[in-house]
Design an enzyme around this catalytic site. Structure first.
Site, mmCIF file in Angstrom:
data_model
loop_
_atom_site.group_PDB
_atom_site.id
_atom_site.type_symbol
_atom_site.label_atom_id
_atom_site.label_comp_id
_atom_site.label_asym_id
_atom_site.label_seq_id
_atom_site.Cartn_x
_atom_site.Cartn_y
_atom_site.Cartn_z
ATOM 1 C CB ALA A 11 21.073 21.166 60.682
ATOM 2 C CG HIS A 12 21.063 22.349 65.650
ATOM 3 N ND1 HIS A 12 21.393 21.842 66.878
ATOM 4 C CD2 HIS A 12 22.130 22.120 64.841
ATOM 5 C CE1 HIS A 12 22.618 21.344 66.819
ATOM 6 N NE2 HIS A 12 23.076 21.501 65.609
#
Lengths: 370, 370, 370
Positions: free
Chosen positions: C266-267
């Site tokens: 994920a980011h």
């Protein structure tokens, strides 16, 4: 919504039953609705089917929907029809008696879908890039932007949707259906009548690395994956599922295996005939899975295991050791309200101690450790 | 790193606040830094923003970073500004007071990203393959190597990145953004303003098979999936997420639903408005999920369930039964050092027996089974 | 099955050992088989290798296969050779003594795979769409239907398989290998010698939304993701793995990191050097993972955590809190037969109560709650 055939191409009920692959299944049309043959333009659920569609009753819990169904015809088993007739109400639809209404529905749905497929463009799209050494069988369709590399081989009657890639030397059997954007690396073999969905990747490298002390601390040397993937006949593989190539020998998918979406099959796994896996399953390297197994969604199976035939794994279960005895296996943490879970989970981390306390209560004279 | 606008195209702080979609939000610029309007070239974090960027304070734990922030301007709530002022230090940056600094940041980030989008090539790339019966609205962009099949329909202002595929008869609304390599099968409908990321597959076949006793032992007959997928307005779907088409009726994604990456939505699932799911969630067939739910990453939800509105599922949880009461639900096995886990897990497999032993201790006179 | 080199291109055993990257490794050829140099056409397992292939013994449990191995040569450690010699049987194959037979095998497999790669078509395929502002290094190969957008940069010697997409301004290092259908969004940087597999998506939007009270109840405002992805040198990323771009700052993949298939990063996650993750792992936003970690398949790691160096997570484990101490961590629900699981799982949901009952037994005088 399901597309309806135009009226002029809709078969009569008799024609439909004859055209679908129903040989060997008992069917009998009963009921006396309005005169004249009925044309069947599509297939719908009991609650959704309109007056030009056929429907079916396979789930006894839907029996009451028979009373309000507007379909032209309904497939059901004899006992369901008896129950319906006992109500004294004569349905307006034809009734198709069949001892296996769910299978009959499956076959009719196939027929309608084949009709859709027949309308797709055929032939080799000019934007496809096909190596001159590739061999294509008769009546092969290749969609726009496909790439077929050197030495690849596509069997008679196979259809490739847009943007499929067939790697060098890979072999696809007859009458396969590849939806858009399927990727076969080099050295992958797939049998006849396979159905591969968008985003499928067969033959990416297995995950193999060896520590190399000549490199900086902790660095990995790649173990090139020089095996292949071998899939049998009548295999279906769902969207974005990946099957890695073997390290040295092949990863093997047996005849009739059905894999749902987003499944990960690691290198050198073998899966036996007719085993079916629901979505999001992960199988680690070199594990052997038997025939006619069913693996529930989001399960994971550790590497280097052997699972026998007829093993059924519940969804969300982690299989971490061999299983030889047929049966159903489960290992899911029960969910609860968050507060309740917190209270119980705190004890999970102290279970060994709790057991010790119980033992101490049982043998108060000797507080021995367990 | 975020790209900075060239100075000549950077808006002043006032222009930026006016241009972003901030109607209805309170904003006030305070502080008395150096004279002259400041031009804002980008948006950065409190620690990373340079002297031509704007930043924001949304997390109180980052308050101390206000002292060293080099940004041109910082968005913060009034109480944070009061606390800052109480320190007696005057920051060199402008302060934008806003009661919802996180939302304000979201809107400014949107503005900068729209600026990037505006620079992308528009029009129909000549390598795209578009069926003559497809209908494209005004100001539609179609990237290289796209394929738009017969009867498909693309709404005004929608943009397709490279290598997108829109299947026969599928419908895409207005002002959608499809990043590279999105696949819509046939018969898929998507509303306005959808954002679909690379590798998304909408409309692959649901996983449906019926045993066919006419075939070899254990073989499966395919149930052709003749339903579709229907997604509402303002839907965003993350990279490599798959939403399968319905068996007969449609799989439905409600307005405003946000799905992260690598999510699997099986056939005939319905997801209510504004429900958000983190990555790697799997939802089995025919399950209904209500409105405004949040589903944590790597959760799985079994098939044929009904979850009501405002249900919040923690990451990694397996939901195996209906939930009607709003609230948070969890079911994660607590991790531990491997040795400690081994000790406790051994007891998990004997819990029923342990409870029996406790009962025997409680009722020593009668050692009845539980 | 592994492809065999044609005899005329097969190296002798000496040539092969010299050509593979074995500097610094000890090797000695022993045994006195039939006269004349042996040509090695491929690499096989002990049980599968034919008389023109080389094999290896790395797993002591396979030692007994040395007796029946038909290979032309077998790599093994000195003690394995001593044990073999002690049996008094002289093998027909050459023996390559090496203290690290598994690493030696890895290097030979690399050599054979490079030979395959060398046979692939090179150059820029005319169907590729390359923006005039993109910069390509020397000896770059670009496969059919690739798209390279404005300002992108491809380093010397890098090879792109069919249908790869390099977004605007993205940078790919030297000697990278992108298999078919890899997608880099804009603003993604990848170092030298990366291997990216089909379906990889680097730089899709992170999952960020803010409640917007100006919209209808429960609706979300998108937080545009304006950061990027930065991957180091010698990274390998498996099929259909996704690494999202950062919200403001970058998502970072360290040098030498190896990610298997269908992993979700994920980011704003950062992954330290030489960390390896097996398939289907999910890592939530902003989590930092140290160097030389190994993460087992299907594990999930919550967001905003910090895991130190040399942390080893077992497959299927949910990590929900920070870990600083090196070691192995596990949290898997033990599976069982379904019936047995049901009995035990029922107690899991009552564990807090069970502990209370044990406490009451321990302190019968005061039945206080826990």
């Amino acid at each position: 919504m399901p597309v309806l055939l135009p009226p002029e191409r809709a078969p009569t009920l008799h024609e439909l039953l004859a055209a679908a692959n129903t040989a060997g299944l008992d069917t009998e049309i009963v009921g006396t609705p309005q005169a004249g043959p009925v044309h069947i333009r599509g297939l719908g659920s009991l609650s959704g089917a309109g007056p030009t569609e056929i429907s079916f009753l396979a789930n006894p819990r839907l029996h009451e929907q028979l009373g309000t169904c507007r379909a032209a015809a309904v497939i059901m088993a004899a006992d369901a029809y008896r129950e319906l007739s006992a109500t004294g109400r004569t349905p307006a639809y034809r009734v198709v008696l069949c001892s296996q209404p769910y299978l009959m529905y499956a076959l009719l749905a196939q027929w309608f879908d084949r009709h859709r497929l027949a309308g797709l463009p055929a032939g080799i799209h000019p934007s496809a890039v096909i190596d001159p050494t590739a061999r294509l069988g008769r009546e092969v369709s290749v969609g726009p932007h496909c790439v077929i590399e050197a030495g690849a081989c596509i069997g008679d009657g196979s259809r490739l949707g847009p943007a499929c890639i067939i790697g060098a030397g890979s072999v696809l059997g007859k009458d396969c259906l590849l939806h858009a954007r399927v990727t076969l690396y080099h050295g992958v073999t797939v049998g006849d009548r396979a159905i591969l969905h968008s985003g499928v990747v067969l033959g990416a490298d297995g995950f193999g690395f060896a520590p190399d002390p000549r490199l900086s601390s902790g660095a990995w040397a790649k173990i090139a994956q020089i095996g292949g993937v071998r899939a049998g006949d009548d295999v279906e593989i769902g969207a974005n599922t990946t099957v890695d190539r073997g390290a040295i020998e092949d990863t093997v998918i047996g005849d009739g295996v059905k894999l749902d979406n987003q499944i990960m099959v690691a290198h050198n796994v073998t899966i036996g005939e007719h085993t079916a896996m629901a979505a999001c399953v992960g199988i680690a390297g070199s594990t052997q899975i038997g025939r006619r197994c069913t693996i529930g969604g989001a399960s994971m199976i550790s590497g280097h295991l052997v699972l026998g035939d007829d093993i059924h794994v519940s969804g969300g279960t982690a299989i971490t050791s061999n299983i030889s005895r047929p049966g159903r296996y489960t290992g899911v943490y029960p969910y609860d309200s968050h507060a309740q879970w917190q209270r119980n989970a705190a004890v999970v981390s102290q279970l060994a101690q709790l057991r010790k306390r119980v033992r101490a209560l049982e043998r108060p004279e000797s507080d021995t450790s367990e």
